[in-house]
Write a protein that holds these residues in place. Structure first.
Motif, PDB file in Angstrom:
ATOM      1  N   UNK A  29       0.816  -1.224   0.000  1.00 50.10           N
ATOM      2  CA  UNK A  29       0.000   0.000   0.000  1.00 50.10           C
ATOM      3  C   UNK A  29       0.847   1.271   0.000  1.00 50.10           C
ATOM      4  N   UNK A  30       2.158   1.137  -0.081  1.00 57.46           N
ATOM      5  CA  UNK A  30       3.019   2.313  -0.040  1.00 57.46           C
ATOM      6  C   UNK A  30       2.816   3.212  -1.256  1.00 57.46           C
ATOM      7  N   UNK A  31       2.843   4.512  -1.010  1.00 59.11           N
ATOM      8  CA  UNK A  31       2.770   5.481  -2.106  1.00 59.11           C
ATOM      9  C   UNK A  31       4.022   5.387  -2.972  1.00 59.11           C
ATOM     10  N   UNK A  32       5.131   5.031  -2.379  1.00 58.96           N
ATOM     11  CA  UNK A  32       6.380   4.796  -3.107  1.00 58.96           C
ATOM     12  C   UNK A  32       6.273   3.416  -3.743  1.00 58.96           C
ATOM     13  N   UNK A  33       6.489   3.341  -5.041  1.00 61.83           N
ATOM     14  CA  UNK A  33       6.173   2.090  -5.747  1.00 61.83           C
ATOM     15  C   UNK A  33       7.379   1.285  -6.232  1.00 61.83           C
TER      16      UNK A  33
END
Length: 322
Positions: A29-33
């Motif tokens: 779910x991290x905004x950093x992908x």
């Protein structure tokens, strides 16, 4: 092509099948992908393999039970990213954790960053951990744009006194890691690793007081799940001895004495426990002898304070039952 650096997320796990999914889902779910997820199963005998079948995109490594340090090192050896983050399998990150941490790490060219967290209480509400950290408080006045940057001398001072950054809170450059996590360490493998980074080079780090992750607590946590006498024996005595030996050529005389004081104070406190709670006079005397061997005046100063406090606590407990 993704221009952001690859982050290798290492999740060491041991018999955490009931909590592992929450940790993994928080990574996805991290905004950093630009993430590589590596889960190292340290010889679990529960349903961990079944849980991992739900995440085919994760790199799964199975090893014989060897402890959390060995599991982290196994993950590190298989990591392709230039940035490393190790998430304990009973914790979870908020969606902005990696984005915020990597952005600060890269913008200021730091060696590592760490984030504040919500600490689960066994009884009552979660609490804000770093805002109550006495060793970090003197640096709060440096807060700018939600971050406090610590220079090399400040890092040495802070990390000699305590470890304000458990594994799940840290994002670190792979190139800054010296030898990884020490398998000889019982509890403080993260503390030992950061100290090695700090003592081996001029480095800078930063922390945020924003709570970007959650520490979950139960009876089998490596640190939070242990009784006080176990923490004394394994962390403040055994692990401290290992770190004193490992870093003896890198520490100043005053820094070494800080570790020695922690070691001796813990020996005296554990001796008190053995006498007052376990009625083990032989073990009590052995522990005191070990402390006297390091420094007689300091030990003599500690004994009356620690033992009187322990006797008072036992008396108060008995009185409350009467």
């Amino acid at each position: 092509m993704n221009s952001k650096p690859l982050v290798s997320v290492i999740i060491p796990t041991y018999n955490r099948g009931d909590k592992l999914s929450v940790a993994i889902e928080s990574v996805y779910r991290q905004q950093y992908t630009n993430i590589e997820l590596i889960v190292v199963d340290d010889g679990s005998i529960d349903n961990t393999p079944d849980v991992l079948k739900k995440y085919p995109h994760a790199k799964f490594i199975k090893q014989q039970h060897a402890g959390q340090a060995a599991a982290r090192n196994n993950g590190l050896q298989n990591a392709s990213g230039t940035i490393i983050a190790s998430l304990d399998s009973d914790d979870y990150w908020e969606p902005e954790f990696l984005e915020r941490c990597v952005e600060k790490l890269e913008a200021d060219k730091l060696d590592f960053v760490f984030a504040n967290w919500s600490q689960q209480a066994k009884i009552g509400n979660d609490w804000d951990f770093l805002n109550q950290d006495p060793f970090l408080m003197p640096y709060f006045e440096k807060l700018a744009d939600s971050w406090v940057v610590l220079d090399h001398s400040e890092l040495r001072k802070v990390y000699m006194e305590a470890c304000p950054s458990p594994s799940s809170s840290v994002v670190i450059r792979k190139s800054s890691i010296v030898s990884g996590w020490d398998y000889r360490i019982n509890i403080a493998d993260d503390w030992c690793m950061y100290l090695e980074v700090i003592l081996s080079k001029e480095c800078k780090a930063a922390f945020t007081l924003d709570r970007l992750w959650k520490k979950r607590v139960d009876d089998i946590n490596i640190y939070d799940g242990r009784k006080r006498n176990e923490v004394l024996r394994y962390l403040y005595i055994s692990d401290t001895l290992t770190m004193m030996d490992k870093f003896k050529m890198l520490l100043t005389r005053s820094e070494m004495y800080i570790l020695k004081q922690r070691y001796m104070a813990s020996l005296v406190e554990l001796a008190k426990h053995e006498l007052i709670r376990e009625y083990n006079i032989k073990e009590c005397l052995k522990l005191l002898k070990d402390s006297f061997t390091v420094n007689i005046p300091f030990t003599l100063k500690m004994i009356p304070d620690v033992f009187m406090k322990g006797l008072k606590g036992k008396y108060d407990a008995l009185s409350s039952r009467a």
